[in-house]
Design a protein around this motif. Structure first.
Motif, mmCIF file in Angstrom:
data_model
loop_
_atom_site.group_PDB
_atom_site.id
_atom_site.type_symbol
_atom_site.label_atom_id
_atom_site.label_comp_id
_atom_site.label_asym_id
_atom_site.label_seq_id
_atom_site.Cartn_x
_atom_site.Cartn_y
_atom_site.Cartn_z
ATOM 1 N N ALA A 1 0.841 -1.195 0.000
ATOM 2 C CA ALA A 1 0.000 0.000 0.000
ATOM 3 C C ALA A 1 0.874 1.241 0.000
ATOM 4 C CB ALA A 1 -0.921 0.009 1.212
ATOM 5 N N MET A 2 0.807 1.972 -1.102
ATOM 6 C CA MET A 2 1.535 3.245 -1.162
ATOM 7 C C MET A 2 0.603 4.399 -0.782
ATOM 8 S SD MET A 2 1.905 4.096 -5.225
ATOM 9 C CE MET A 2 0.905 3.287 -6.462
ATOM 10 N N LYS A 3 1.212 5.535 -0.503
ATOM 11 C CA LYS A 3 0.491 6.757 -0.120
ATOM 12 C C LYS A 3 -0.418 6.564 1.113
ATOM 13 C CE LYS A 3 2.101 9.140 -3.650
ATOM 14 N NZ LYS A 3 3.085 8.152 -4.101
ATOM 15 N N PRO A 4 0.014 5.810 2.119
ATOM 16 C CA PRO A 4 -0.842 5.663 3.306
ATOM 17 C C PRO A 4 -1.006 6.970 4.074
ATOM 18 C CG PRO A 4 1.326 4.745 3.748
ATOM 19 C CD PRO A 4 1.282 5.060 2.275
ATOM 20 N N LEU A 5 -0.074 7.902 3.865
ATOM 21 C CA LEU A 5 -0.177 9.218 4.499
ATOM 22 C C LEU A 5 -0.585 10.284 3.494
ATOM 23 C CD1 LEU A 5 3.006 9.106 6.774
ATOM 24 C CD2 LEU A 5 0.651 8.496 7.340
ATOM 25 N N ALA A 6 -1.068 9.830 2.322
ATOM 26 C CA ALA A 6 -1.484 10.758 1.262
ATOM 27 C C ALA A 6 -0.386 11.751 0.931
ATOM 28 C CB ALA A 6 -2.769 11.481 1.661
ATOM 29 N N HIS B 1 -2.365 13.901 11.405
ATOM 30 C CA HIS B 1 -2.319 12.822 12.388
ATOM 31 C C HIS B 1 -1.804 11.560 11.691
ATOM 32 C CE1 HIS B 1 -5.232 15.626 14.244
ATOM 33 N NE2 HIS B 1 -4.664 15.227 15.367
ATOM 34 N N THR B 2 -0.491 11.491 11.516
ATOM 35 C CA THR B 2 0.098 10.405 10.731
ATOM 36 C C THR B 2 -0.065 9.054 11.411
ATOM 37 O OG1 THR B 2 2.272 10.851 11.726
ATOM 38 C CG2 THR B 2 1.765 11.951 9.642
ATOM 39 N N ASN B 3 0.015 9.020 12.722
ATOM 40 C CA ASN B 3 -0.152 7.765 13.447
ATOM 41 C C ASN B 3 -1.529 7.172 13.188
ATOM 42 O OD1 ASN B 3 -1.243 6.374 16.097
ATOM 43 N ND2 ASN B 3 0.967 6.091 16.104
ATOM 44 N N TYR B 4 -2.545 8.008 13.233
ATOM 45 C CA TYR B 4 -3.910 7.542 13.001
ATOM 46 C C TYR B 4 -4.072 7.049 11.562
ATOM 47 C CZ TYR B 4 -5.058 10.205 17.270
ATOM 48 O OH TYR B 4 -5.107 10.711 18.546
ATOM 49 N N ALA B 5 -3.474 7.786 10.613
ATOM 50 C CA ALA B 5 -3.604 7.417 9.202
ATOM 51 C C ALA B 5 -2.982 6.053 8.921
ATOM 52 C CB ALA B 5 -2.971 8.485 8.321
ATOM 53 N N LEU B 6 -1.797 5.806 9.485
ATOM 54 C CA LEU B 6 -1.139 4.521 9.275
ATOM 55 C C LEU B 6 -1.917 3.392 9.944
ATOM 56 C CD1 LEU B 6 2.642 5.396 9.753
ATOM 57 C CD2 LEU B 6 1.505 4.725 7.626
ATOM 58 N N ARG B 7 -2.419 3.642 11.127
ATOM 59 C CA ARG B 7 -3.182 2.600 11.827
ATOM 60 C C ARG B 7 -4.487 2.288 11.101
ATOM 61 N NH1 ARG B 7 -3.451 5.250 17.464
ATOM 62 N NH2 ARG B 7 -4.923 3.552 17.935
ATOM 63 N N TRP B 8 -5.111 3.319 10.533
ATOM 64 C CA TRP B 8 -6.330 3.088 9.753
ATOM 65 C C TRP B 8 -6.037 2.136 8.601
ATOM 66 C CZ3 TRP B 8 -7.843 3.441 4.751
ATOM 67 C CH2 TRP B 8 -9.219 3.391 4.490
ATOM 68 N N THR C 1 -11.305 11.879 14.630
ATOM 69 C CA THR C 1 -10.292 12.900 14.363
ATOM 70 C C THR C 1 -9.721 12.736 12.960
ATOM 71 O OG1 THR C 1 -9.684 13.065 16.701
ATOM 72 C CG2 THR C 1 -8.066 13.849 15.098
ATOM 73 N N LEU C 2 -9.391 11.491 12.584
ATOM 74 C CA LEU C 2 -8.851 11.228 11.243
ATOM 75 C C LEU C 2 -9.896 11.530 10.174
ATOM 76 C CD1 LEU C 2 -6.504 10.177 9.515
ATOM 77 C CD2 LEU C 2 -7.440 7.863 9.812
#
Length: 343
Positions: A189-194, A200-207, A247-248
């Motif tokens: 999966a690329m662009k997990p942080l867009a 909120h990078t931690n939330y984005a990666l965990r999602w 929040t995300l």
């Protein structure tokens, strides 16, 4: 670090991998330090590409110092034909200072026409099969921003891995990943942080990591700080709670659909504009309440959005088909009156 199997390759890869795009703006010392910390944090998967200017070269030098054996190494070629792919494999091997590449991928196969060239009698796929026979390449994958291209690739069953964008905004890949999992095809999966758009990078990666069909996430990282922040997700993974998810979702709503992912494919600009940076500072001004910082950064650029002559060279290169000229115009309209007022 949590490990997941990369499909039929059988490789046990770290949940958080390393995306090699942004180190193009680093020096060798920075890359050496990043690789050292990736090892310490349990990352064992590196993804780079021939198109990322000097990324392969700097990674090769860092791996020479810190140990090629610590990583499964993936790279990519934008080439389509047998001859051109063979040339790129040779260049990659030399740049990465290795005798073999674990995963070689076709880079951003945009159209069915390109796919058919790759799979044709004089196409690049035959070249990688020959490279496999010689031990130069272990596994073969394909990447794209086109759902339809990868859907067809999965139907035909020639590739061991696929790579596609995935995050809370760009979530179309979920169905594709389920299909890949059913066919024992590894999912990167690329662009997990867009492209760094999420605050909120931690939330984005965990999602993204909640999707068990994904083998590895490859956020781009250009600092040790980012390495430590991102790898914390894989070293202590936990699904989002309700508050974090809301929040995300608010971050995603604020971004909308038309935003820059900082891939850099639009470069170089004939007017010397660092296009992604224009949109980064605009985002900080509009969304993150950092008006003074954003204005100072914008004012420091040698060339900025107001220097765009609307030549349009950037737009065909953008994998997201963004209206870059219109977006630059909006950036200019935001900042230019403020710059002039400040002066």
């Amino acid at each position: 670090m949590e490990k997941r199997t990369l499909g039929k390759t059988g490789l046990e890869v770290s949940l958080i991998g390393f995306g090699g795009i942004p180190i193009q703006r680093c020096n060798q010392w920075d890359v050496d330090e990043i690789i050292e910390n990736l090892i310490e944090e349990g990352v064992n998967f590196i993804d780079t590409a021939r198109a990322y200017t000097n990324s392969e070269e700097m990674l090769g030098e860092a791996l020479r110092k810190w140990g090629r054996e610590n990583f499964f190494l993936a790279t990519k070629t934008p080439m389509l034909t047998y001859k051109d792919v063979m040339t790129d494999v040779k260049i990659s091997l030399e740049a990465l200072q290795t005798n073999g590449i674990d995963l070689y991928q076709f880079h951003n196969c945009k159209t069915m026409e390109s796919y058919e060239i790759i799979m044709g009698p004089d196409g690049g796929y035959a070249a990688l099969i020959d490279c496999q026979k010689k031990g130069l390449v272990k596994h073969i994958g394909i990447t794209s921003h086109s759902y339809e291209v990868l859907d067809r690739a999965l139907d035909e069953g020639y590739f061991e891995t696929i790579q596609f964008p995935y995050n809370i905004i760009e979530n179309k890949g979920a169905a594709l990943f389920a299909k890949a999992k059913a066919g024992n095809v590894g999912v990167i999966a690329m662009k997990p942080l867009a492209g760094g758009a999420f605050i909120h990078t931690n939330y984005a990666l965990r999602w993204a990591a909640e999707n068990r069909n994904i083998s590895t996430l490859i956020p781009g990282m250009d600092s040790v700080k980012q390495v430590l922040s991102n790898t914390a997700v894989g070293n202590n993974f936990a699904p989002l709670n309700d508050k974090e998810r809301k929040t995300l979702e608010a971050d995603a709503k604020a971004l909308g659909k038309t935003f820059c992912r900082r891939c850099g494919y639009c470069s170089p600009c004939p007017q010397g504009i660092d296009i992604p940076m224009q949109f980064i500072v605009e985002g900080y001004y509009r969304r993150y309440n950092l008006e003074e910082w954003a204005l100072d950064r914008y004012n420091s650029f040698v060339s900025n959005a107001s220097d765009c002559i609307e030549c349009g060279e950037c737009e065909p290169r953008c994998p997201y088909n963004l209206p870059i000229r219109e977006m630059l115009k909006n950036t200019s309209e935001l900042f230019d009156p403020l710059v002039h007022k400040k002066v």
